[in-house]
Design an enzyme around this catalytic site. Structure first.
Site, PDB file in Angstrom:
ATOM      1  N   TYR A 439      19.359 -35.186 -53.736  1.00  0.00           N
ATOM      2  CA  TYR A 439      18.795 -35.539 -52.442  1.00  0.00           C
ATOM      3  C   TYR A 439      19.219 -36.739 -51.942  1.00  0.00           C
ATOM      4  O   TYR A 439      19.939 -37.599 -52.418  1.00  0.00           O
ATOM      5  CB  TYR A 439      17.409 -35.283 -52.297  1.00  0.00           C
ATOM      6  CG  TYR A 439      16.596 -36.245 -53.111  1.00  0.00           C
ATOM      7  CD1 TYR A 439      16.849 -37.352 -53.561  1.00  0.00           C
ATOM      8  CD2 TYR A 439      15.056 -35.571 -53.129  1.00  0.00           C
ATOM      9  CE1 TYR A 439      15.693 -38.055 -54.209  1.00  0.00           C
ATOM     10  CE2 TYR A 439      14.101 -36.306 -53.736  1.00  0.00           C
ATOM     11  CZ  TYR A 439      14.307 -37.685 -54.080  1.00  0.00           C
ATOM     12  OH  TYR A 439      13.227 -38.328 -55.038  1.00  0.00           O
ATOM     13  N   GLU A 440      19.104 -36.712 -50.345  1.00  0.00           N
ATOM     14  CA  GLU A 440      19.899 -37.919 -49.560  1.00  0.00           C
ATOM     15  C   GLU A 440      21.242 -37.665 -49.686  1.00  0.00           C
ATOM     16  O   GLU A 440      22.025 -38.928 -49.610  1.00  0.00           O
ATOM     17  CB  GLU A 440      19.195 -39.167 -49.968  1.00  0.00           C
ATOM     18  CG  GLU A 440      17.569 -39.352 -49.768  1.00  0.00           C
ATOM     19  CD  GLU A 440      16.898 -38.639 -48.505  1.00  0.00           C
ATOM     20  OE1 GLU A 440      17.912 -38.908 -47.634  1.00  0.00           O
ATOM     21  OE2 GLU A 440      16.084 -38.743 -48.425  1.00  0.00           O
ATOM     22  N   GLY A 441      21.873 -36.658 -50.229  1.00  0.00           N
ATOM     23  CA  GLY A 441      23.412 -36.721 -50.338  1.00  0.00           C
ATOM     24  C   GLY A 441      23.747 -36.647 -51.619  1.00  0.00           C
ATOM     25  O   GLY A 441      23.387 -37.654 -52.134  1.00  0.00           O
TER      26      GLY A 441
END
Length: 596
Positions: A439-441
């Site tokens: 997550y968050e890229g």
């Protein structure tokens, strides 16, 4: 067994000793935060982590969150723990005093985040996401929205989320479909569905403030047509208290591999009232303010889990007896020796230890730059801090989470069969750590950001914020009588990084796939060099302290030993990364898709 004691001595070292010469300190705005004061704050944070949050980690994982009649319930004890956390002012630690925050340095806040993540990663997401949301609101929202929402979010009375992903699109946000229709009073009505929303619904706060990416009717296609909106779960009444429901409903909570005490929700917005944050069609700019803040914090999540996994593995390695030491019996009164005597167990423990200490050192360096970016009155220092943060944010996010995941799996390996069963508690670390790489890229996206955006930006200017101090350090210390071999190893790894940078720049100009193929190896390489730099500095500082007769000599001796292990056993990965980068994309891209 889940074991955790906050590494306060190492935290004090990276906060007050290691980076004293980085040019990011001596900020007048933070002069009141003396080592004594910050030390006391970290000691209190350690008590909260160890005594309140750690006991809820395994029970929260086993119970998980539940959805009942549209309401998400967090596991037993979480509400009481959150109330205590909020009342103690921990939600407001690094926030601006204008909105009720305590204004502490980010360098202290990030160490506090590490402790919370070590003790209970699921819990950390609730206040952590709120802090990121307040950053975006503070930077881009109107004064009216700031006044209405920031005080309650900073205090922790209300929480925040970021709503990006939709069922049909993940990282490619240009495909999102959520609509925002303007209203006569200046508000908007949002309709759409979002998935994977961490802390999207829960019972910890009175209200939840969603930051939602959506499209206006006249929006251009792709990411250039995305706007950001503030959408509360409940519309505030005139007195500021939560009022009517705002058309935000939970479709489901995700049943996940880990982080089971963190509510990850599918949310529906049905004519939900929202207000524009920032300019129309410029929502990605505002959202990335939050995402970049969160990416550093996600890196800290990896470090936090890695530290808890390491300490739990050390406890077990000292307690579990099996086999005899190859150098002679160490436990003559017992049936076997503790497994910590075995070289391969030592290899695993030292690897975890070195990665944790190296990550903590880099994290503190980046956090000091965050403080300089915000508080320095020197334009040159502020600009250098901005460059360094831009370069190192993807490194912190990807490297720390990769290494935290590795540490969690090494802990399971140290425990052997007992690590694979739930009763030991360490298999939870492996499950919890996995999401931080996604997550968050995803970490692959972070690597692409590093080589595709950060490396070539402004003719390589961002790189200079890192390359220059490393080059100066090597030049000043490569003839050192005690640590010359260590500095030589750093110099070789740094040389490999410089050559790799040139190779990627040259090939990438002709063929973008060449740069993309090298990206993950390049990110690991720059991270290894950064660790080598901080470990070499730490060894020199430790030698000086020992020469002065430091009272805590054992700490400094261990620092030198850990640095030597890093240079002997871990930094050689830099050569492999360089060779992989040099090989190019050919073997990676040659196989036809149908042949897979």
């Amino acid at each position: 067994m889940q074991v955790y004691e906050a590494p306060l001595r190492d935290m004090a070292f990276v906060l007050n000793e290691l980076h004293a010469d980085d040019g990011f300190g001596d900020l007048e705005a933070l002069s009141e935060f003396t080592p004594d004061l910050t030390g006391a704050i970290l000691e209190e944070a350690a008590k909260v982590a160890q005594e309140v949050l750690l006991p809820l980690n395994r029970s929260g994982d086993m119970e998980g969150c539940t959805l009942e009649n549209g309401v998400v319930r967090t596991p037993k004890g979480f509400k009481e723990a959150y109330d205590m956390f909020r009342e103690g002012g921990w939600c407001a630690l690094a926030s601006d005093p204008e909105w009720g925050g305590q204004g502490l340095p980010e360098a202290v806040n990030k160490l506090t985040e590490e402790m919370i993540c070590s003790a209970n990663l699921s819990f950390s997401l609730y206040p952590g996401l709120t802090h990121g949301a307040t950053t975006a609101i503070e930077g881009y929202a109107s004064d009216e929205l700031k006044q209405a929402y920031l005080p309650k979010m900073v205090s922790g009375e209300w929480s925040g989320t970021m709503c990006l992903t939709e069922p049909h699109c993940g990282t490619d946000l240009g495909m999102l479909r959520t609509k925002a229709v303007p209203q006569d009073d200046g508000s908007y009505k949002l309709t759409g569905a979002k998935i994977f929303i961490s802390a999207g619904e829960h019972d910890l706060t009175q209200n939840i403030v969603h930051l939602v990416l959506a499209r206006m009717p006249d929006a251009p296609p792709g990411v250039k047509g995305i706007s950001l909106f503030l959408v509360p779960k409940y519309l505030p009444k005139d007195d500021g208290t939560p009022g009517a429901a705002n058309g935000v409903s939970v479709q489901a909570i995700e049943h996940k591999m880990g982080l089971k005490a963190s509510a990850t929700c599918q949310l529906n917005f049905e004519d939900s009232v929202g207000w524009l944050v920032g300019k129309p069609h410029k929502g990605m700019e505002a959202m990335f303010t939050m995402m970049n803040t969160e990416r550093v914090s996600v890196g800290i999540q990896g470090l936090g889990v890695g530290e808890a996994a390491y300490q739990s593995a050390v406890w077990y390695a000292k307690d579990r007896v099996q086999g005899r030491s190859l150098s002679g019996v160490k436990n003559p009164d017992g049936p076997a020796d503790p497994i910590i005597v075995h070289p391969d167990v030592r290899r695993m423990l030292m690897t975890m230890r070195a990665y944790n200490e190296g990550s903590r050192a880099i994290g503190a360096w980046v956090a000091r730059a965050l403080d300089a970016e915000r508080h320095s009155t020197d334009p040159e220092v502020k600009a250098r801090a901005q460059d360094f943060i831009a370069l190192m944010t993807p490194v912190v996010k990807a490297l720390f989470t990769d290494l935290g995941h590795e540490a969690a799996h090494l802990a399971v390996q140290v425990y052997g069969g007992h690590g694979y069963i739930a009763e030991s508690g360490v298999e939870q670390f492996a499950r919890d750590a996995r999401i931080a790489m996604i997550y968050e890229g995803t970490n692959g996206i972070q690597a692409l950001d590093l080589v595709g955006r950060k490396m070539p930006a402004h003719m390589g200017r961002y790189l200079r914020s890192f390359f220059h101090p490393v080059a100066a350090f090597v030049e000043a210390n490569k003839e050192d009588a005690d640590f010359g071999k260590m500095i030589e190893g750093l110099e070789k790894a740094f040389g490999a990084l410089q050559l790799s940078t040139g190779t990627i720049a040259q090939k990438g100009m002709k063929d973008p796939e060449e740069a993309a193929a090298a990206a993950t190896d390049y990110l690991r390489l720059i991270g290894l060099v950064a660790m080598g730099y901080t470990f070499a500095k730490a060894a020199l500082i430790a030698r000086g302290k020992l020469a002065e007769g430091a009272e805590d000599a054992a700490f400094y001796k261990a620092k030198i030993t850990t640095a030597r292990f890093f240079f002997d056993r871990l930094l050689p990965q830099a050569t492999a990364a360089f060779l992989a980068i040099k090989s190019g994309k050919a073997s990676m891209m040659e196989l036809e898709a149908d042949a897979f």
